[in-house]
Design a protein around this motif. Structure first.
Motif, PDB file in Angstrom:
ATOM      1  N   PRO A  99      -6.083 -12.165  91.642  1.00  0.00           N
ATOM      2  CA  PRO A  99      -7.267 -12.386  92.480  1.00  0.00           C
ATOM      3  C   PRO A  99      -8.452 -11.532  92.019  1.00  0.00           C
ATOM      4  CG  PRO A  99      -5.312 -12.128  93.843  1.00  0.00           C
ATOM      5  CD  PRO A  99      -4.908 -11.766  92.457  1.00  0.00           C
ATOM      6  N   GLY A 100      -9.566 -12.182  91.794  1.00  0.00           N
ATOM      7  CA  GLY A 100     -10.805 -11.478  91.472  1.00  0.00           C
ATOM      8  C   GLY A 100     -10.989 -11.091  90.025  1.00  0.00           C
ATOM      9  N   LEU A 101      -9.961 -11.231  89.180  1.00  0.00           N
ATOM     10  CA  LEU A 101     -10.107 -10.767  87.797  1.00  0.00           C
ATOM     11  C   LEU A 101     -11.107 -11.617  87.020  1.00  0.00           C
ATOM     12  CD1 LEU A 101      -9.385  -8.907  85.487  1.00  0.00           C
ATOM     13  CD2 LEU A 101      -7.405 -10.361  84.984  1.00  0.00           C
ATOM     14  N   LEU A 102     -11.020 -12.943  87.153  1.00  0.00           N
ATOM     15  CA  LEU A 102     -11.966 -13.795  86.424  1.00  0.00           C
ATOM     16  C   LEU A 102     -13.400 -13.473  86.844  1.00  0.00           C
ATOM     17  CD1 LEU A 102     -12.591 -16.104  84.483  1.00  0.00           C
ATOM     18  CD2 LEU A 102     -12.285 -17.700  86.387  1.00  0.00           C
ATOM     19  N   ALA A 109     -19.395 -10.300  81.478  1.00  0.00           N
ATOM     20  CA  ALA A 109     -19.927 -11.173  80.429  1.00  0.00           C
ATOM     21  C   ALA A 109     -21.408 -11.451  80.628  1.00  0.00           C
ATOM     22  CB  ALA A 109     -19.137 -12.479  80.398  1.00  0.00           C
ATOM     23  N   MET A 110     -21.861 -11.438  81.865  1.00  0.00           N
ATOM     24  CA  MET A 110     -23.290 -11.618  82.119  1.00  0.00           C
ATOM     25  C   MET A 110     -24.106 -10.515  81.441  1.00  0.00           C
ATOM     26  SD  MET A 110     -24.427 -14.209  83.897  1.00  0.00           S
ATOM     27  CE  MET A 110     -23.848 -15.530  84.984  1.00  0.00           C
ATOM     28  N   ARG A 111     -23.517  -9.343  81.270  1.00  0.00           N
ATOM     29  CA  ARG A 111     -24.244  -8.202  80.725  1.00  0.00           C
ATOM     30  C   ARG A 111     -23.949  -7.947  79.239  1.00  0.00           C
ATOM     31  NH1 ARG A 111     -21.829  -6.134  85.337  1.00  0.00           N
ATOM     32  NH2 ARG A 111     -20.585  -4.642  84.119  1.00  0.00           N
ATOM     33  N   ALA A 140     -17.550 -21.349  84.672  1.00  0.00           N
ATOM     34  CA  ALA A 140     -18.193 -20.047  84.503  1.00  0.00           C
ATOM     35  C   ALA A 140     -18.827 -19.915  83.124  1.00  0.00           C
ATOM     36  CB  ALA A 140     -17.168 -18.931  84.722  1.00  0.00           C
ATOM     37  N   ILE A 141     -18.157 -20.412  82.114  1.00  0.00           N
ATOM     38  CA  ILE A 141     -18.710 -20.369  80.754  1.00  0.00           C
ATOM     39  C   ILE A 141     -19.990 -21.187  80.684  1.00  0.00           C
ATOM     40  CG2 ILE A 141     -18.318 -21.106  78.375  1.00  0.00           C
ATOM     41  CD1 ILE A 141     -15.343 -20.360  78.786  1.00  0.00           C
ATOM     42  N   ALA A 146     -25.976 -21.189  80.478  1.00  0.00           N
ATOM     43  CA  ALA A 146     -27.247 -21.578  81.086  1.00  0.00           C
ATOM     44  C   ALA A 146     -28.101 -20.381  81.481  1.00  0.00           C
ATOM     45  CB  ALA A 146     -26.984 -22.452  82.311  1.00  0.00           C
ATOM     46  N   GLU A 147     -27.465 -19.283  81.861  1.00  0.00           N
ATOM     47  CA  GLU A 147     -28.208 -18.180  82.458  1.00  0.00           C
ATOM     48  C   GLU A 147     -28.446 -16.992  81.533  1.00  0.00           C
ATOM     49  OE1 GLU A 147     -26.345 -17.071  86.118  1.00  0.00           O
ATOM     50  OE2 GLU A 147     -26.359 -19.130  86.917  1.00  0.00           O
TER      51      GLU A 147
END
Length: 484
Positions: A99-102, A109-111, A140-141, A146-147
């Motif tokens: 739970p929560g790892l991804l 990964a955003m950073r 998520a990928i 996109a972001e």
């Protein structure tokens, strides 16, 4: 004086050059222009990242599992959390279900661009449509693409827009469709989707694409140019000439997929298509008559079809060899009769036994690839054709030999696939051949074989056809068995 005035300016120039050299030596020049170096850095960073050493992954796993109880992944040392993508869908003890790892990995990964690239590679490598969080990770990928304004991910953005690469449900299907039907080469498509990488070539996404390729092959083949579709399919299945996945289950799936267009009837393949697929399967799995264990995972239907294809090839070669070695001018009638049986789907299997001279011929060695037997105790020019028709074995000899038939379960019936036969093995008492009044055929009631007489009048053919009709229910007529 003239000499002195000429040398003075020269000394001055040399002095200025020497001073300039001292300045240059004291100055640290850049090794490359900033723009050129940026391209080098970009290329290096854009290469597919590889998993770290096992020891590093083991330490990362332990640290992540310790933090999982409280979901305090921020307490995991950064150097370990950056390697978490490789553990999400690892072969042993995958962690994607924690739970929560991804979410923690995606936030990181955003950073960090390196974590983004690791997540992409780990997702492709460990892909399984049914794996925990695989679909969510694909979404998520796409959000990361996109972001985050990371130019190193432009290739992934482009291929995802074109083929929905990161859609766990439809991506493999779209890639498979491109492999079979796109205008670009198969190699170009694999490079676009990252499956040209040696590691990814055998990864989970490649396996999913292969499943889709084999599933689509049967429906795509009739709609396009068959030879081109076959060539593209084989280029994907066996890069470099070897199967992409070589375990028995995968080999069986390849055989079933390539033979699927003809497992339920339909129009037979062209000779070129049949020859291409047959040659490929013989290289990949071997001859089912010699290596039945390699075909066990392919299933009975696919194996039976391959045996029928090989029977066709064996018959063709048998009659070609007869042209080379036999003196019997009636062989064109025998060839036409057995070709009629083959076209009616009667001949399920065939095997050749070759005399000494024929056995050593270049044509036999090349075309049969070892799938034939040695004939002992007979003329070196003589050969025998063994055929399985229903639950019966038929044996036809070259030269002046008789046609014989047995029930396959009789003790004296020859078994197809042996490596050698004696003359006695192939001349035992067999089934009687019935008469056929329509053609004046008296048959051969003694079980010692049917002589090939009266070919032009369908004399022996009528008797052989009557035996086949009584035993299999399939009737042949002179329209079927007379040479054209």
């Amino acid at each position: 004086m003239a000499e002195s005035s000429t040398l003075t300016p020269t000394r001055e120039v040399l002095g200025r050059l020497a001073a300039a050299v001292k300045v240059l030596r004291a100055t640290k020049l850049p090794e490359a222009e900033a723009s050129a170096q940026a391209l080098v850095d970009l290329g290096a960073a854009g290469r597919a990242p590889k998993p770290p050493e096992k020891s590093m992954l083991d330490q990362a796993r332990s640290s992540i599992l310790a933090a999982a109880q409280s979901r305090a992944y921020t307490q995991v040392p950064a150097k370990y959390l950056r390697e978490a993508p490789w553990l999400l869908w690892a072969v042993k003890q995958p962690l994607a279900g924690l739970p929560g790892l991804l979410d923690a990995v995606v936030a990181l990964a955003m950073r960090h661009g390196s974590v983004r690239r690791k997540l992409i590679q780990a997702w492709l490598l460990g892909f399984d449509a049914n794996a925990p969080m695989i679909e969510a990770a694909g979404h998520a990928i796409r959000r990361l693409l996109a972001e985050t304004p990371d130019a190193r991910l432009d290739a992934w953005r482009n291929v995802d827009r074109a083929l929905n690469l990161f859609d766990a449900r439809f991506g493999p299907r779209r890639v498979a469709d491109a492999i079979l039907t796109a205008q670009r080469s198969v190699a170009a498509i694999l490079q676009e989707v990252g499956l040209d990488d040696p590691v990814q070539a055998g990864g989970g996404y490649a396996r999913a694409v292969q499943g889709e390729v084999l599933m689509q092959f049967a429906t795509t083949l009739p709609k396009a140019h068959p030879d081109e579709i076959v060539a593209r399919c084989l280029a994907f299945l066996a890069p470099g000439g070897r199967l992409r996945f070589e375990e028995p289950g995968a080999q069986g799936a390849v055989a079933r997929g390539l033979l699927a267009p003809w497992l339920r009837g339909g129009s037979p393949p062209s000779d070129a298509t049949r020859a291409e697929i047959q040659a490929f399967l013989l290289r990949a799995l071997g001859d089912p008559r010699l290596r039945p264990q390699h075909w066990r995972e392919a299933g009975d239907e696919a194996t039976a079809l391959m045996r029928r294809w090989l029977a066709r090839a064996s018959l063709k070669l048998f009659f070609d060899l007869i042209d080379d070695y036999a003196l019997d001018d009636h062989w064109r009638y025998r060839e036409a009769f057995w070709a009629a049986c083959l076209n009616k789907g009667l001949i399920e299997d065939a095997w050749l036994a070759l005399g000494k001279r024929v056995f050593a011929s270049a044509r036999a060695l090349k075309d049969l690839n070892g799938a034939y037997a040695r004939l002992e105790g007979a003329s070196g020019d003589q050969s025998v054709l063994l055929m399985r028709i229903g639950s019966y074995v038929f044996c036809d000899w070259s030269h002046n030999g008789k046609l014989r038939a047995w029930q396959a379960d009789w003790k004296n019936a020859p078994h197809l696939g042996a490596r050698s036969y004696s003359r006695d093995d192939l001349t035992g008492k067999g089934l009687p051949f019935p008469p056929n009044a329509q053609f004046g055929s008296r048959g051969a009631p003694d079980g010692d074989g049917l002589s090939h007489i009266g070919s032009k009048r369908s004399y022996w053919q009528g008797s052989a056809a009557e035996l086949i009709a009584r035993r299999t229910g399939v009737r042949l007529s002179p329209t079927d068995w007379m040479p054209r």
